[in-house]
Design a protein around this motif. Structure first.
Motif, PDB file in Angstrom:
ATOM      1  N   LEU A  31      13.208  50.992  27.825  1.00 35.41           N
ATOM      2  CA  LEU A  31      14.483  50.332  28.068  1.00 35.41           C
ATOM      3  C   LEU A  31      15.064  50.670  29.431  1.00 35.41           C
ATOM      4  O   LEU A  31      15.402  49.775  30.209  1.00 35.41           O
ATOM      5  N   TYR A  32      15.208  51.955  29.726  1.00 31.65           N
ATOM      6  CA  TYR A  32      15.959  52.374  30.907  1.00 31.65           C
ATOM      7  C   TYR A  32      15.123  52.516  32.177  1.00 31.65           C
ATOM      8  O   TYR A  32      15.680  52.694  33.255  1.00 31.65           O
ATOM      9  N   GLN A  69      20.804  58.678  27.251  1.00 29.72           N
ATOM     10  CA  GLN A  69      19.395  58.256  27.261  1.00 29.72           C
ATOM     11  C   GLN A  69      19.024  57.591  28.585  1.00 29.72           C
ATOM     12  O   GLN A  69      17.849  57.495  28.926  1.00 29.72           O
ATOM     13  N   GLY A  70      20.030  57.132  29.339  1.00 29.09           N
ATOM     14  CA  GLY A  70      19.783  56.486  30.627  1.00 29.09           C
ATOM     15  C   GLY A  70      19.767  57.448  31.795  1.00 29.09           C
ATOM     16  O   GLY A  70      19.757  57.038  32.952  1.00 29.09           O
ATOM     17  N   ARG A  71      19.706  58.745  31.506  1.00 24.83           N
ATOM     18  CA  ARG A  71      19.749  59.781  32.557  1.00 24.83           C
ATOM     19  C   ARG A  71      18.346  60.297  32.837  1.00 24.83           C
ATOM     20  O   ARG A  71      17.605  60.657  31.913  1.00 24.83           O
ATOM     21  N   ALA A 115       4.531  41.207  37.292  1.00 21.07           N
ATOM     22  CA  ALA A 115       4.472  42.657  37.427  1.00 21.07           C
ATOM     23  C   ALA A 115       5.139  43.259  36.196  1.00 21.07           C
ATOM     24  O   ALA A 115       6.237  42.848  35.807  1.00 21.07           O
ATOM     25  N   SER A 116       4.465  44.215  35.564  1.00 23.42           N
ATOM     26  CA  SER A 116       4.949  44.785  34.310  1.00 23.42           C
ATOM     27  C   SER A 116       4.765  46.296  34.288  1.00 23.42           C
ATOM     28  O   SER A 116       3.888  46.833  34.959  1.00 23.42           O
ATOM     29  N   ALA A 117       5.589  46.931  33.492  1.00 20.29           N
ATOM     30  CA  ALA A 117       5.466  48.370  33.256  1.00 20.29           C
ATOM     31  C   ALA A 117       5.807  48.627  31.796  1.00 20.29           C
ATOM     32  O   ALA A 117       6.618  47.916  31.205  1.00 20.29           O
ATOM     33  N   ALA A 118       5.184  49.641  31.233  1.00 17.81           N
ATOM     34  CA  ALA A 118       5.444  49.993  29.835  1.00 17.81           C
ATOM     35  C   ALA A 118       5.123  51.458  29.606  1.00 17.81           C
ATOM     36  O   ALA A 118       4.194  52.004  30.211  1.00 17.81           O
ATOM     37  N   ALA A 119       5.897  52.067  28.731  1.00 19.35           N
ATOM     38  CA  ALA A 119       5.575  53.417  28.274  1.00 19.35           C
ATOM     39  C   ALA A 119       4.492  53.282  27.212  1.00 19.35           C
ATOM     40  O   ALA A 119       4.537  52.363  26.391  1.00 19.35           O
ATOM     41  N   LEU A 120       3.520  54.163  27.245  1.00 19.56           N
ATOM     42  CA  LEU A 120       2.494  54.120  26.212  1.00 19.56           C
ATOM     43  C   LEU A 120       3.157  54.437  24.876  1.00 19.56           C
ATOM     44  O   LEU A 120       4.010  55.322  24.788  1.00 19.56           O
TER      45      LEU A 120
END
Length: 137
Positions: free
Chosen positions: A38-39, A103-105, A22-27
């Motif tokens: 990352l976050y 950036q993690g918010r 199972a994977s996810a990515a930002a375009l």
């Protein structure tokens, strides 16, 4: 921010056969794509390996939105989600530079949508070729 959720082929295991992750990515080529990779995308498998884990965190978000709880800490595998009415702080414990960073918010609404889409992916057959898309404001 546009995110995609999909199963990535991981090769053939000698005992169990084909393996999918199972994977996810930002375009790519979006202003905050590295931050979301990352976050958000890279931590999903650490905090929610099965649909019921997604549901547990979604319920925690609902408890905060409904005023039942003021704050909740969720997570696992070196990732913690600090949630309260102001949003979600993602801290990746394996690197001090990834803890408490602005950036993690993220908003509660963003995390709810991400987890709902991740849960949909986890409920699909692993050999599915389908790609699920999510657009966040």
């Amino acid at each position: 921010m546009d995110l995609k959720f999909y199963y990535a082929y991981g090769g053939i295991h000698p005992v169990i056969g084909p393996v999918f992750y199972a994977s996810a990515a930002a375009l790519p080529d979006q202003a905050d794509s590295q931050r979301y990779d990352l976050y958000v995308c890279s931590v999903l498998m650490a905090i929610a390996q099965i649909p019921s884990s997604c549901e547990r965190i979604i319920n925690a978000i609902s408890s905060i939105e409904d005023g039942i709880e003021s704050s909740i800490v969720e997570g696992g595998n070196d990732v913690l989600l600090y949630m309260d009415a102001t949003g979600v702080q993602v801290d990746i414990q394996v690197n001090d530079d990834w803890i408490g960073q602005p950036q993690g918010r993220f908003t509660l609404k963003e995390w709810r949508k991400v987890l709902e889409q991740w849960k949909r992916l986890l409920e699909m057959p692993e050999d599915s070729q389908e790609v699920l898309m999510l657009s966040l404001p």
